[in-house]
Write an enzyme that holds these catalytic residues in place. Structure first.
Site, PDB file in Angstrom:
ATOM      1  N   HIS A  74       0.829  -1.200   0.000  1.00 12.57           N
ATOM      2  CA  HIS A  74       0.000   0.000   0.000  1.00 12.57           C
ATOM      3  C   HIS A  74       0.869   1.258   0.000  1.00 12.57           C
ATOM      4  O   HIS A  74       0.557   2.251  -0.688  1.00 12.57           O
ATOM      5  CB  HIS A  74      -0.909  -0.041   1.232  1.00 12.57           C
ATOM      6  CG  HIS A  74      -1.802   1.141   1.366  1.00 12.57           C
ATOM      7  ND1 HIS A  74      -2.003   1.774   2.573  1.00 12.57           N
ATOM      8  CD2 HIS A  74      -2.558   1.808   0.465  1.00 12.57           C
ATOM      9  CE1 HIS A  74      -2.836   2.784   2.409  1.00 12.57           C
ATOM     10  NE2 HIS A  74      -3.194   2.837   1.141  1.00 12.57           N
ATOM     11  N   GLU A  77       2.044   1.845  -3.491  1.00 11.95           N
ATOM     12  CA  GLU A  77       0.970   2.367  -4.331  1.00 11.95           C
ATOM     13  C   GLU A  77       0.897   3.893  -4.231  1.00 11.95           C
ATOM     14  O   GLU A  77       0.763   4.600  -5.233  1.00 11.95           O
ATOM     15  CB  GLU A  77      -0.366   1.753  -3.912  1.00 11.95           C
ATOM     16  CG  GLU A  77      -1.584   2.322  -4.624  1.00 11.95           C
ATOM     17  CD  GLU A  77      -2.750   2.544  -3.688  1.00 11.95           C
ATOM     18  OE1 GLU A  77      -3.225   3.702  -3.624  1.00 11.95           O
ATOM     19  OE2 GLU A  77      -3.168   1.585  -3.023  1.00 11.95           O
ATOM     20  N   HIS A  78       1.032   4.424  -3.020  1.00 13.29           N
ATOM     21  CA  HIS A  78       1.027   5.873  -2.836  1.00 13.29           C
ATOM     22  C   HIS A  78       2.211   6.528  -3.538  1.00 13.29           C
ATOM     23  O   HIS A  78       2.079   7.570  -4.189  1.00 13.29           O
ATOM     24  CB  HIS A  78       1.094   6.210  -1.342  1.00 13.29           C
ATOM     25  CG  HIS A  78      -0.216   6.154  -0.635  1.00 13.29           C
ATOM     26  ND1 HIS A  78      -0.781   7.238  -0.017  1.00 13.29           N
ATOM     27  CD2 HIS A  78      -1.092   5.135  -0.447  1.00 13.29           C
ATOM     28  CE1 HIS A  78      -1.938   6.904   0.536  1.00 13.29           C
ATOM     29  NE2 HIS A  78      -2.141   5.617   0.293  1.00 13.29           N
ATOM     30  N   GLU A 154      -4.507   8.097   7.021  1.00 10.79           N
ATOM     31  CA  GLU A 154      -5.497   7.213   6.392  1.00 10.79           C
ATOM     32  C   GLU A 154      -5.886   6.085   7.338  1.00 10.79           C
ATOM     33  O   GLU A 154      -7.070   5.738   7.477  1.00 10.79           O
ATOM     34  CB  GLU A 154      -4.931   6.662   5.086  1.00 10.79           C
ATOM     35  CG  GLU A 154      -5.898   5.815   4.284  1.00 10.79           C
ATOM     36  CD  GLU A 154      -5.302   5.296   2.990  1.00 10.79           C
ATOM     37  OE1 GLU A 154      -6.014   4.574   2.271  1.00 10.79           O
ATOM     38  OE2 GLU A 154      -4.125   5.602   2.696  1.00 10.79           O
TER      39      GLU A 154
END
Length: 461
Positions: A74, A77-78, A154
């Protein structure tokens, strides 16, 4: 198209017609890159996705040699949106904003996808920008630390949402120590522990030509797409003359799951208890997946479903109540959700379990089967009005299923499901170990009676 079309990794070219005159093609380039397209008559937009079959389940923890810590997929991905040698993060954003396009990414348990939706004339731009991001991210040290903070925020946002907390704990409860039971985004401790070096190694190891699947749906010309893609990947620095075979798909064998956690209670000062009850389900390639779709439609999908009628309409115990059945390469879940008052949580848990038991013992009617088939047919047809759905269908077919089933084939399979099939699957599910998760203003004592009925062997303090 008659029947599903197999997608063997050893076949470099495939072409066939799908429902509604859509033309589906697949090319495997010598470098191992796989390109799939679905040309939809009359479409003026196009959705493109760059996929890798690497998700949160593939992380091994920061303590394992040469591996990214939990949450690093993840994290990566950012970072791919944060700039390349030829484009800044702002350049990437402007590329899509200036043409009214959409671009984003998602990290899942078994794959990561970077995608964009644009007008057909802007597809070359989308190919070029996504290819640059995918192949040439700088993973800048300053951006790395900035994104660490963004991801922690997040996770904090998700942690403040009791429904998100319940969902994460439910996967953990049902799947136990299986990697699919871990949170996709990691947790604050693992994100704080992530290092740029480990994420960079994760990037180099899993973002190679033989890992890449590109799926495109809408107003697309396949041959032109391949030309644009090869140009963009070559410009970004990939040597596409080096021959490689595509990476193999994950084995489609059901994992031998250890017994999950039968009762998990997370106390929160909320007005409602978010309640999840369920069992291990089917793998993505199970021959009974059409039966599962029918069972789920009858049991807990829509306002006419048994669960909705019993819990909400007849008793007024919940506003939101439904069932769901996610499936992965070697494991799956079947779950039931309800949000209810703390004083009613034990009763609702019993009702959900009782309804599944009634489905297993009494079966379903022919009328319920007919309605479910109609519901699935209509929902599937409406979803395919969107090129996003078609693009995702192509990607999942290539990465996980190894076959492409169009709408006609999906409906044919649904039509073959019988009342006996649904009852047999319900009996299989109800015999599996149940896990109950509750998040809200409650405690374990509130579920003593419910747990005794759901799984009498559970010892609740």
């Amino acid at each position: 198209m008659n029947g599903a079309v197999d997608l063997p990794l050893g076949l470099s070219e495939l072409s066939f017609e799908a429902t509604g005159g859509a033309r589906v093609r697949r090319s495997i380039l010598p470098s191992g890159v796989r390109v799939l397209s679905e040309q939809v008559p009359g479409s003026r937009s196009v959705t493109i996705g760059f996929w890798v079959a690497v998700g949160s389940r593939d992380e091994q923890g920061a303590d394992a040699a040469h591996s990214a810590s939990y949450g690093s997929t993840h994290f990566l991905e950012h970072l791919l949106f944060k700039g390349t040698p030829s484009r800044t993060a702002l350049d990437i954003a402007i590329s899509f904003d200036s043409v009214g396009g959409e671009h984003n990414a998602l990290t899942a348990k078994e794959y990561t996808c970077y995608y964009a939706k644009v007008q057909d004339r802007d597809l070359p731009m989308a190919v070029a920008v996504l290819a640059d991001m995918f192949t040439s991210s700088l993973l800048d040290a300053t951006e790395f630390e900035n994104e660490r903070g963004v991801i922690l925020e997040e996770l904090s946002m998700a942690g403040d949402d009791p429904a998100d907390v319940a969902n994460e704990r439910f996967f953990e409860a049902v799947l136990g120590e299986h990697p699919l039971g871990r949170p996709i985004g990691g947790n604050p401790d693992t994100i704080r522990a992530a290092t740029r070096a480990a994420v960079a190694e994760h990037y180099r190891a899993n973002y190679r030509p033989q890992d890449l699947v590109v799926s495109v749906a809408g107003a697309v010309d396949h041959d032109a797409l391949v030309v644009e893609l090869e140009r963009a990947l070559g410009t970004a620095g990939w040597d596409l003359t080096v021959a490689a075979a595509p990476v193999e798909r994950r084995p489609a064998l059901a994992a031998n799951l250890a017994a999950g956690n039968p009762l998990t209670v997370v106390e929160r000062p909320t007005e409602q208890v978010n309640l999840l009850l369920g069992v291990p389900g089917l793998v993505a390639t199970d021959d009974r997946r059409s039966t599962m779709s029918m069972l789920n439609a009858i049991f807990g999908s829509g306002m006419s479903s048994r669960l909705f009628q019993q819990v909400r309409e007849r008793r007024g115990l919940a506003y939101a109540v439904y069932s769901f059945a996610p499936a992965y390469s070697d494991a799956g879940l079947f779950g039931m959700y309800a949000g209810c008052a703390p004083a009613k949580a034990g009763t609702v848990a019993e009702l959900m379990r009782d309804e599944l038991q009634r489905l297993a013992s009494d079966g379903v009617t022919a009328d319920e089967l007919r309605r479910a088939a109609g519901q699935l047919a209509g929902a599937s047809a409406l979803a395919l009005e969107d090129s996003d759905t078609r693009m995702s269908r192509l990607g999942r077919a290539e990465l996980t299923l190894g076959e492409f089933a169009d709408l006609d084939e999906a409906l044919r399979r649904i039509a073959l499901v019988t009342v006996d099939d649904v009852q047999a699957l319900a009996a299989d599910l109800v015999a599996r170990p149940f896990s109950l998760v509750a998040v809200g203003a409650t405690d374990e004592a509130a579920f003593t009676g419910a747990v005794d009925r759901i799984a009498p062997s559970i010892d609740v303090a």
